[in-house]
Motif scaffolding. Structure first.
Motif, PDB file in Angstrom:
ATOM      1  N   UNK B  23       0.857  -1.189   0.000  1.00  0.00           N
ATOM      2  CA  UNK B  23       0.000   0.000   0.000  1.00  0.00           C
ATOM      3  C   UNK B  23       0.887   1.229   0.000  1.00  0.00           C
ATOM      4  N   UNK B  24       0.602   2.158  -0.874  1.00  0.00           N
ATOM      5  CA  UNK B  24       1.266   3.458  -0.831  1.00  0.00           C
ATOM      6  C   UNK B  24       0.189   4.526  -0.787  1.00  0.00           C
ATOM      7  N   UNK B  25       0.556   5.682  -0.303  1.00  0.00           N
ATOM      8  CA  UNK B  25      -0.422   6.752  -0.164  1.00  0.00           C
ATOM      9  C   UNK B  25       0.241   8.086  -0.468  1.00  0.00           C
ATOM     10  N   UNK B  26      -0.579   9.041  -0.704  1.00  0.00           N
ATOM     11  CA  UNK B  26      -0.071  10.369  -1.015  1.00  0.00           C
ATOM     12  C   UNK B  26      -0.790  11.372  -0.129  1.00  0.00           C
ATOM     13  N   UNK B  27      -0.026  12.159   0.608  1.00  0.00           N
ATOM     14  CA  UNK B  27      -0.594  13.175   1.470  1.00  0.00           C
ATOM     15  C   UNK B  27       0.441  14.246   1.739  1.00  0.00           C
ATOM     16  N   UNK B  28      -0.049  15.437   2.053  1.00  0.00           N
ATOM     17  CA  UNK B  28       0.839  16.523   2.463  1.00  0.00           C
ATOM     18  C   UNK B  28       0.757  16.747   3.973  1.00  0.00           C
ATOM     19  N   UNK B  29      -0.082  15.945   4.626  1.00  0.00           N
ATOM     20  CA  UNK B  29      -0.230  16.050   6.072  1.00  0.00           C
ATOM     21  C   UNK B  29       0.953  15.377   6.769  1.00  0.00           C
ATOM     22  N   UNK B  30       1.205  15.807   8.009  1.00  0.00           N
ATOM     23  CA  UNK B  30       2.272  15.174   8.792  1.00  0.00           C
ATOM     24  C   UNK B  30       1.701  14.230   9.841  1.00  0.00           C
ATOM     25  N   UNK B  31       0.470  14.473  10.234  1.00  0.00           N
ATOM     26  CA  UNK B  31      -0.165  13.616  11.231  1.00  0.00           C
ATOM     27  C   UNK B  31      -1.386  12.949  10.618  1.00  0.00           C
ATOM     28  N   UNK B  32      -1.423  11.644  10.720  1.00  0.00           N
ATOM     29  CA  UNK B  32      -2.529  10.897  10.118  1.00  0.00           C
ATOM     30  C   UNK B  32      -2.530   9.472  10.658  1.00  0.00           C
ATOM     31  N   UNK B  33      -3.565   8.753  10.282  1.00  0.00           N
ATOM     32  CA  UNK B  33      -3.696   7.344  10.656  1.00  0.00           C
ATOM     33  C   UNK B  33      -3.740   6.504   9.386  1.00  0.00           C
ATOM     34  N   UNK B  34      -3.233   5.310   9.510  1.00  0.00           N
ATOM     35  CA  UNK B  34      -3.318   4.335   8.423  1.00  0.00           C
ATOM     36  C   UNK B  34      -3.934   3.056   8.962  1.00  0.00           C
ATOM     37  N   UNK B  35      -4.692   2.382   8.109  1.00  0.00           N
ATOM     38  CA  UNK B  35      -5.429   1.199   8.547  1.00  0.00           C
ATOM     39  C   UNK B  35      -5.353   0.111   7.481  1.00  0.00           C
ATOM     40  N   UNK B  36      -5.500  -1.111   7.954  1.00  0.00           N
ATOM     41  CA  UNK B  36      -5.817  -2.235   7.077  1.00  0.00           C
ATOM     42  C   UNK B  36      -7.137  -2.826   7.554  1.00  0.00           C
TER      43      UNK B  36
END
Lengths: 113, 115
Positions: B23-36
């Motif tokens: 999984x790859x993602x694209x964001x400009x945020x520094x704080x976030x959550x990732x899930x499966x």
């Protein structure tokens, strides 16, 4: 355990019909969501709600509306069903602003003929 | 806008072996959550594992672990000692820490476990 209940598992409707998909959660969650799931496209957000009578558009709101008159119930409405709305519809809820965990219903497979 | 990419539409693994879903993602945020999330044939979406972006340590839940590479914006899921019950669709998802509660999902990977 949180329970999110979708009223129908399978639904068959005719083009042009008004369709209601109902979702009820039993844990006093503030947030509720409607997604549609299509093969190869994953889950896409249609609408969500932070509180009673509040709603916000998701990524694909066209052709849909929602209603949240009570905290536990979130309804998705297809005003005039079309064949391209044939899909799996998933309802979800979460506790509050900082809750990152979504609880999902078992989905409604809608076929529009 | 944030996007989540799962480049493997289908994967298969032999029972008892290990498999890794990408999984790859694209964001400009520094704080976030990732899930499966896992979706078995019953269609019930089940949270498998989550990772807070500010934590460097990779999350682990029993046989499930992640390899979180923040700089590379990569979040892979490793399933060890695969079991027949692991067969399902797996979705990677992203959510920013503040503001909107929206989860952004990838398109999913169908995992088959061969006996």
């Amino acid at each position: 355990d949180v329970k999110v209940t979708q009223s129908s598992r399978y639904l068959v409707k005719r083009t042009g019909e008004k369709v209601f998909l109902e979702c009820v959660q039993d844990m006093d969650h503030e947030n509720m969501f409607w997604y549609r799931q299509d093969p190869g496209l994953g889950l896409r957000l249609i609408y969500f709600s932070y509180d009673v009578k509040m709603k916000e558009k998701g990524d694909i709101p066209e052709g849909y509306s929602v209603s949240r008159e009570k905290k536990e119930r979130f309804s998705l409405i297809l005003e005039s069903a079309s064949t391209n709305q044939t899909s799996m519809y998933l309802c979800a809820s979460s506790l509050g602003v900082w809750s990152e965990k979504l609880f999902f219903g078992s989905g409604t497979q809608l076929s529009v003929l | 806008a944030q996007t989540v990419t799962q480049s493997q539409p289908e994967m298969s693994v032999q029972e008892a072996e290990t498999v890794t879903l990408s999984c790859t993602y694209d964001t400009s945020e520094s704080d976030y959550y990732l899930f499966w999330y896992k979706q078995p044939p019953s269609r019930q979406m089940i949270l498998v594992i989550r990772q807070e972006a500010y934590k460097q340590q990779n999350a682990t839940e029993n046989r499930f672990s992640v390899n979180f590479q923040k700089a590379a914006k990569s979040f892979s899921l490793k399933i060890s000692d695969s079991q027949l019950g692991d067969a399902a669709m797996y979705f990677c998802a992203y959510r920013a820490q503040g503001g909107s509660e929206k989860l952004v999902f990838g398109k999913g990977t169908k995992l088959t476990v061969n006996p």
